[in-house]
Enzyme design. Structure first.
Site, PDB file in Angstrom:
ATOM      1  N   ASP A  89     -69.058 -21.565  80.620  1.00 24.97           N
ATOM      2  CA  ASP A  89     -67.750 -21.141  81.089  1.00 24.97           C
ATOM      3  C   ASP A  89     -66.798 -21.040  79.903  1.00 24.97           C
ATOM      4  O   ASP A  89     -67.134 -21.437  78.778  1.00 24.97           O
ATOM      5  CB  ASP A  89     -67.183 -22.100  82.148  1.00 24.97           C
ATOM      6  N   ASP A 105     -62.741 -21.700  78.748  1.00 21.49           N
ATOM      7  CA  ASP A 105     -61.485 -22.365  79.082  1.00 21.49           C
ATOM      8  C   ASP A 105     -60.370 -21.904  78.149  1.00 21.49           C
ATOM      9  O   ASP A 105     -60.598 -21.603  76.965  1.00 21.49           O
ATOM     10  CB  ASP A 105     -61.635 -23.884  78.973  1.00 21.49           C
ATOM     11  N   ASP A 163     -61.076 -35.518  73.790  1.00 17.48           N
ATOM     12  CA  ASP A 163     -61.981 -36.648  73.598  1.00 17.48           C
ATOM     13  C   ASP A 163     -62.722 -36.615  72.263  1.00 17.48           C
ATOM     14  O   ASP A 163     -62.590 -37.518  71.443  1.00 17.48           O
ATOM     15  CB  ASP A 163     -62.960 -36.758  74.782  1.00 17.48           C
TER      16      ASP A 163
END
Length: 468
Positions: free
Chosen positions: A74, A76, A158
């Site tokens: 995907d 983003d 992260d």
């Protein structure tokens, strides 16, 4: 097999904060990315948002994977526009989420996820805007809608390899955390203090394992160091969220390596406590059966064959079941009711940790129940079992048990031969069993002499039930 973990202990000592007020900028001549490689819809969103006066970039996994020559699943987008401002720009957009507000923009079957730049979270609620962000007593973030700048967004991500921003208009990469360096060195590193970042969201420990397994990266030593001590924090995570995370761990094509790392980092116990206990009291069988199931699952995924969580969870939990069944049988309960009662108990306990939906728990119980029924082949039982919609799953699971070293007196071979036999041959096979006192599965058993023929189906097909 634990190569990824061993790499982590050989990684050089470096600072883990990686805080920069300005990014390292890589121009098109310094990287391999081209805008044509990315989803045209995602590129269009970035361009429209930039034309509307907002900052916007392709971000995270799609940039990371493209640099590694992996096809992203995907695409983003990160932007300075708020969710409401993004929705105002796109009629095909809708806002989702409460803990973490996002915008999904739909283009037929393709969905582009757009997130507003986030800031780091205040350490106590007195510093926060009302209802915008809060932590619990252990530091876990409960709501995550504090918006910030691009720089702040990069620092709150992260891992360094996920903090890369690609501008398809200028074809530049903005790198705030030495992510490109870590990609080139196959190293997974948290941004910021690892203990604090795991306390903010313990699921990051599972993400560390998932990325290390998927990318064949080593986990940087400081990133790995707190995990064993903080692993029990996973018990605080909602069981529904853990179900989704476990699917990502085991259905991404790298389940076998993932399992090894989860066990080594003591993350398997808070996810599957009963199976972790079985690893203690029956280590060889438990480890072999789960590993075989996960190897088969990985193979099916690589072959683009269907898989289902039901067979996967049946294998992950099975090693904890026989001990419970025997305990009930010792109390005088017949074999099949004991199996059913033990299965109900085990699944109910597991669902307290991982919310396995009923659409999967029912097939799990049917697969297990079939293990008690397959030895009972007298009269018309064998043909009735063949017609059972769960026969194939139960048969494949039987082969999996045998491949792990379980002794079944040749039951798997018998069922392999029976499926390939014609009607008269089947009657002879049942007759032969009856003469040996084996047909009911209750009497004394003798090992059936092999005809010398090889199985046409192997334990390597043991996940074929996943396609049901």
């Amino acid at each position: 097999m634990l190569k990824k973990l061993f790499q982590s202990f050989r990684s050089p000592l470096r600072r883990t904060q990686h805080k920069r007020s300005t990014p390292e900028v890589l121009n098109s001549s310094q990287h391999s990315l081209q805008r044509a490689q990315f989803s045209r819809y995602a590129v269009n969103i970035v361009e429209r948002l930039q034309n509307a006066g907002y900052q916007a970039y392709l971000v995270g996994g799609c940039v990371r994977d493209m640099l590694l020559n992996i096809t992203p699943k995907d695409f983003d987008v990160a932007t300075s526009a708020t969710p409401e401002q993004v929705r105002a720009e796109f009629r095909n957009a809708r806002i989702i989420g409460r803990r973490f507000k996002l915008v999904h923009i739909h283009f037929g079957r393709e969905i582009i996820e757009v997130a507003t730049f986030r800031a780091n979270h205040p350490q106590n609620d007195e510093e926060e805007d009302t209802n915008q962000s809060s932590r619990n007593e252990s530091g876990r973030i409960l709501r995550d809608n504090v918006y910030g700048t691009l720089e702040e967004d990069a620092q709150r991500r992260d891992f360094t390899i996920n903090a890369l921003y690609y501008d398809p208009v200028s074809e530049r990469i903005l790198d705030y955390a030495n992510g490109v360096h870590d990609i080139r060195n196959n190293l997974l590193r948290l941004i910021g203090d690892p203990t604090q970042r795991y306390q903010e969201d313990p699921v990051r420990m599972l993400r560390a394992v998932r990325f290390a397994a998927k990318l064949n990266f080593g986990i940087e030593k400081h990133t790995a160091a707190p995990i064993r001590d903080l692993a029990p924090m996973l018990r605080e995570i909602p069981s529904a969220r853990l179900f989704e995370e476990v699917l990502k761990l085991f259905l991404s094509g790298y389940a076998a390596d993932t399992f090894e790392m989860l066990v080594d980092l003591q993350l398997f116990d808070p996810l599957f406590p009963a199976s972790a206990e079985a690893l203690e009291y029956n280590p060889t069988y438990t480890h072999t059966l789960i590993s075989e199931a996960l190897i088969n699952t990985d193979l099916r995924i690589k072959q683009n064959k269907p898989v289902t969580p039901a067979f996967l969870f049946a294998a992950l939990l099975w090693p904890a079941l026989p001990k419970r069944v025997m305990r009930l049988q010792d109390r005088g309960m017949p074999a099949i009711p004991a199996m059913q009662e033990a299965a109900h108990e085990l699944i109910a306990e597991q669902c307290q940790r991982i919310a396995i939906p009923k659409r999967f728990t029912m097939p799990i119980r049917e697969i297990w129940d079939m293990q008690e029924r397959l030895p009972r082949r007298s009269g018309k039982r064998a043909d009735l079992l063949l017609d059972n919609p769960r026969f194939r799953a139960g048969y494949d699971f039987l082969l999996l048990r045998e491949s792990a070293g379980e002794q079944t007196d040749g039951l798997g071979e018998w069922w392999t031969d029976y499926q390939d036999a014609n009607d008269s041959q089947r009657r002879e096979m049942i007759k032969e069993l009856s003469s040996k006192g084996e047909a009911t599965g209750d009497g004394p058993k003798k090992r059936r002499r092999s005809s010398g023929s090889k199985r046409k189906r192997s334990a390597g097909d043991a996940s074929s039930a996943s396609g049901e």
